[in-house]
Design a protein around this motif. Sequence first.
Motif, PDB file in Angstrom:
ATOM      1  N   ASP A  57       0.834  -1.194   0.000  1.00 50.70           N
ATOM      2  CA  ASP A  57       0.000   0.000   0.000  1.00 50.70           C
ATOM      3  C   ASP A  57       0.870   1.245   0.000  1.00 50.70           C
ATOM      4  O   ASP A  57       1.848   1.327   0.733  1.00 50.70           O
ATOM      5  CB  ASP A  57      -0.908  -0.017   1.230  1.00 50.70           C
ATOM      6  CG  ASP A  57      -2.008   1.019   1.164  1.00 50.70           C
ATOM      7  OD1 ASP A  57      -2.261   1.540   0.064  1.00 50.70           O
ATOM      8  OD2 ASP A  57      -2.606   1.306   2.209  1.00 50.70           O
ATOM      9  N   GLY A  58       0.543   2.183  -0.834  1.00 44.81           N
ATOM     10  CA  GLY A  58       1.257   3.450  -0.868  1.00 44.81           C
ATOM     11  C   GLY A  58       2.510   3.432  -1.727  1.00 44.81           C
ATOM     12  O   GLY A  58       3.196   4.432  -1.842  1.00 44.81           O
ATOM     13  N   ALA A  59       2.833   2.312  -2.344  1.00 50.46           N
ATOM     14  CA  ALA A  59       4.013   2.224  -3.208  1.00 50.46           C
ATOM     15  C   ALA A  59       3.556   1.993  -4.640  1.00 50.46           C
ATOM     16  O   ALA A  59       2.684   1.164  -4.896  1.00 50.46           O
ATOM     17  CB  ALA A  59       4.919   1.089  -2.749  1.00 50.46           C
ATOM     18  N   ALA A  60       4.141   2.732  -5.565  1.00 50.70           N
ATOM     19  CA  ALA A  60       3.706   2.667  -6.957  1.00 50.70           C
ATOM     20  C   ALA A  60       4.029   1.330  -7.615  1.00 50.70           C
ATOM     21  O   ALA A  60       3.256   0.816  -8.395  1.00 50.70           O
ATOM     22  CB  ALA A  60       4.351   3.794  -7.749  1.00 50.70           C
ATOM     23  N   ASN A  61       5.164   0.751  -7.322  1.00 48.39           N
ATOM     24  CA  ASN A  61       5.586  -0.469  -8.007  1.00 48.39           C
ATOM     25  C   ASN A  61       6.380  -1.344  -7.037  1.00 48.39           C
ATOM     26  O   ASN A  61       7.576  -1.540  -7.211  1.00 48.39           O
ATOM     27  CB  ASN A  61       6.421  -0.117  -9.235  1.00 48.39           C
ATOM     28  CG  ASN A  61       6.518  -1.250 -10.218  1.00 48.39           C
ATOM     29  OD1 ASN A  61       5.731  -2.177 -10.197  1.00 48.39           O
ATOM     30  ND2 ASN A  61       7.499  -1.176 -11.088  1.00 48.39           N
ATOM     31  N   ALA A  62       5.696  -1.863  -6.019  1.00 44.81           N
ATOM     32  CA  ALA A  62       6.360  -2.676  -5.010  1.00 44.81           C
ATOM     33  C   ALA A  62       5.433  -3.785  -4.534  1.00 44.81           C
ATOM     34  O   ALA A  62       4.223  -3.613  -4.471  1.00 44.81           O
ATOM     35  CB  ALA A  62       6.779  -1.814  -3.821  1.00 44.81           C
ATOM     36  N   VAL A  63       6.044  -4.936  -4.224  1.00 48.20           N
ATOM     37  CA  VAL A  63       5.308  -6.059  -3.656  1.00 48.20           C
ATOM     38  C   VAL A  63       6.106  -6.624  -2.485  1.00 48.20           C
ATOM     39  O   VAL A  63       7.328  -6.514  -2.442  1.00 48.20           O
ATOM     40  CB  VAL A  63       5.033  -7.178  -4.689  1.00 48.20           C
ATOM     41  CG1 VAL A  63       4.156  -6.684  -5.822  1.00 48.20           C
ATOM     42  CG2 VAL A  63       6.314  -7.777  -5.219  1.00 48.20           C
ATOM     43  N   ARG A  64       5.383  -7.219  -1.553  1.00 51.94           N
ATOM     44  CA  ARG A  64       6.012  -7.928  -0.439  1.00 51.94           C
ATOM     45  C   ARG A  64       6.010  -9.413  -0.796  1.00 51.94           C
ATOM     46  O   ARG A  64       4.958  -9.997  -1.016  1.00 51.94           O
ATOM     47  CB  ARG A  64       5.252  -7.715   0.861  1.00 51.94           C
ATOM     48  CG  ARG A  64       5.853  -8.472   2.043  1.00 51.94           C
ATOM     49  CD  ARG A  64       4.979  -8.386   3.296  1.00 51.94           C
ATOM     50  NE  ARG A  64       4.604  -7.020   3.614  1.00 51.94           N
ATOM     51  CZ  ARG A  64       5.350  -6.174   4.338  1.00 51.94           C
ATOM     52  NH1 ARG A  64       6.510  -6.549   4.798  1.00 51.94           N
ATOM     53  NH2 ARG A  64       4.915  -4.948   4.579  1.00 51.94           N
ATOM     54  N   ILE A  65       7.196 -10.007  -0.878  1.00 55.34           N
ATOM     55  CA  ILE A  65       7.306 -11.439  -1.141  1.00 55.34           C
ATOM     56  C   ILE A  65       7.095 -12.150   0.192  1.00 55.34           C
ATOM     57  O   ILE A  65       7.885 -12.001   1.117  1.00 55.34           O
ATOM     58  CB  ILE A  65       8.686 -11.799  -1.736  1.00 55.34           C
ATOM     59  CG1 ILE A  65       8.968 -10.992  -3.009  1.00 55.34           C
ATOM     60  CG2 ILE A  65       8.782 -13.300  -1.980  1.00 55.34           C
ATOM     61  CD1 ILE A  65       8.015 -11.229  -4.146  1.00 55.34           C
ATOM     62  N   VAL A  66       6.018 -12.893   0.285  1.00 61.20           N
ATOM     63  CA  VAL A  66       5.646 -13.568   1.534  1.00 61.20           C
ATOM     64  C   VAL A  66       6.293 -14.940   1.612  1.00 61.20           C
ATOM     65  O   VAL A  66       6.861 -15.306   2.644  1.00 61.20           O
ATOM     66  CB  VAL A  66       4.112 -13.675   1.649  1.00 61.20           C
ATOM     67  CG1 VAL A  66       3.707 -14.445   2.889  1.00 61.20           C
ATOM     68  CG2 VAL A  66       3.487 -12.282   1.645  1.00 61.20           C
ATOM     69  N   SER A  67       6.200 -15.721   0.527  1.00 63.20           N
ATOM     70  CA  SER A  67       6.820 -17.049   0.530  1.00 63.20           C
ATOM     71  C   SER A  67       7.229 -17.440  -0.879  1.00 63.20           C
ATOM     72  O   SER A  67       6.669 -16.962  -1.866  1.00 63.20           O
ATOM     73  CB  SER A  67       5.873 -18.108   1.111  1.00 63.20           C
ATOM     74  OG  SER A  67       4.767 -18.301   0.260  1.00 63.20           O
ATOM     75  N   VAL A  68       8.233 -18.314  -0.943  1.00 62.06           N
ATOM     76  CA  VAL A  68       8.696 -18.873  -2.206  1.00 62.06           C
ATOM     77  C   VAL A  68       8.878 -20.376  -2.010  1.00 62.06           C
ATOM     78  O   VAL A  68       9.341 -20.819  -0.957  1.00 62.06           O
ATOM     79  CB  VAL A  68      10.018 -18.231  -2.688  1.00 62.06           C
ATOM     80  CG1 VAL A  68       9.800 -16.792  -3.104  1.00 62.06           C
ATOM     81  CG2 VAL A  68      11.096 -18.300  -1.639  1.00 62.06           C
ATOM     82  N   HIS A  69       8.469 -21.139  -3.013  1.00 61.83           N
ATOM     83  CA  HIS A  69       8.628 -22.591  -2.980  1.00 61.83           C
ATOM     84  C   HIS A  69       9.147 -23.031  -4.341  1.00 61.83           C
ATOM     85  O   HIS A  69       8.619 -22.611  -5.369  1.00 61.83           O
ATOM     86  CB  HIS A  69       7.294 -23.282  -2.690  1.00 61.83           C
ATOM     87  CG  HIS A  69       6.729 -22.904  -1.352  1.00 61.83           C
ATOM     88  ND1 HIS A  69       7.120 -23.505  -0.183  1.00 61.83           N
ATOM     89  CD2 HIS A  69       5.840 -21.967  -1.007  1.00 61.83           C
ATOM     90  CE1 HIS A  69       6.474 -22.955   0.830  1.00 61.83           C
ATOM     91  NE2 HIS A  69       5.691 -22.000   0.346  1.00 61.83           N
ATOM     92  N   VAL A  70      10.185 -23.861  -4.342  1.00 66.39           N
ATOM     93  CA  VAL A  70      10.764 -24.328  -5.596  1.00 66.39           C
ATOM     94  C   VAL A  70      11.193 -25.785  -5.442  1.00 66.39           C
ATOM     95  O   VAL A  70      11.680 -26.188  -4.389  1.00 66.39           O
ATOM     96  CB  VAL A  70      11.945 -23.436  -6.049  1.00 66.39           C
ATOM     97  CG1 VAL A  70      13.081 -23.456  -5.055  1.00 66.39           C
ATOM     98  CG2 VAL A  70      12.427 -23.806  -7.434  1.00 66.39           C
TER      99      VAL A  70
END
Length: 143
Positions: A57-70
């Motif tokens: 929220d409030g960021a033009a081009n940002a995401v929070r990476i919560v989890s990654v699985h590979v």
Amino acid sequence: MRVSALSTAAALVVATLAAGAVPATADTSAGPLLVVPLDAGNGLHHSTGSVAYERVDGAANAVRIVSVHVTGGDRDCAWLDWNDPHSPTGWSSLTSEPSCGGTGLGEYPDRIVKAPVGHPLKVRLAAYHSDSAEVKHKDIEKL
């Protein structure tokens, strides 16, 4: 009457805290948790991955990476990357190490990645054969 209302409010607070809710801050999510599935290669070279993220929220081009699985293929090693505009190669890893030989790797980085406005954020599953440093199989998806 006030005692029962106070008990109800206290029970609600305890239930909320037990569920893992945290107070809102300036960089809280702006929407639901989204998951991008990734899939590359075939047979013994089949690798899979997923990235769970939420918009910031409030960021033009940002995401929070919560989890990654590979999970790398039986004969491959696989990484999850994002298209970092500041990286010399154009990609930065989302995982601390590769997944090799069919073993799975799951991490919870809780990391914000951002890029300038107009730079589309993407994630990539990149798989390498065990005898090569060249990407042999890949899947790229937009966040």
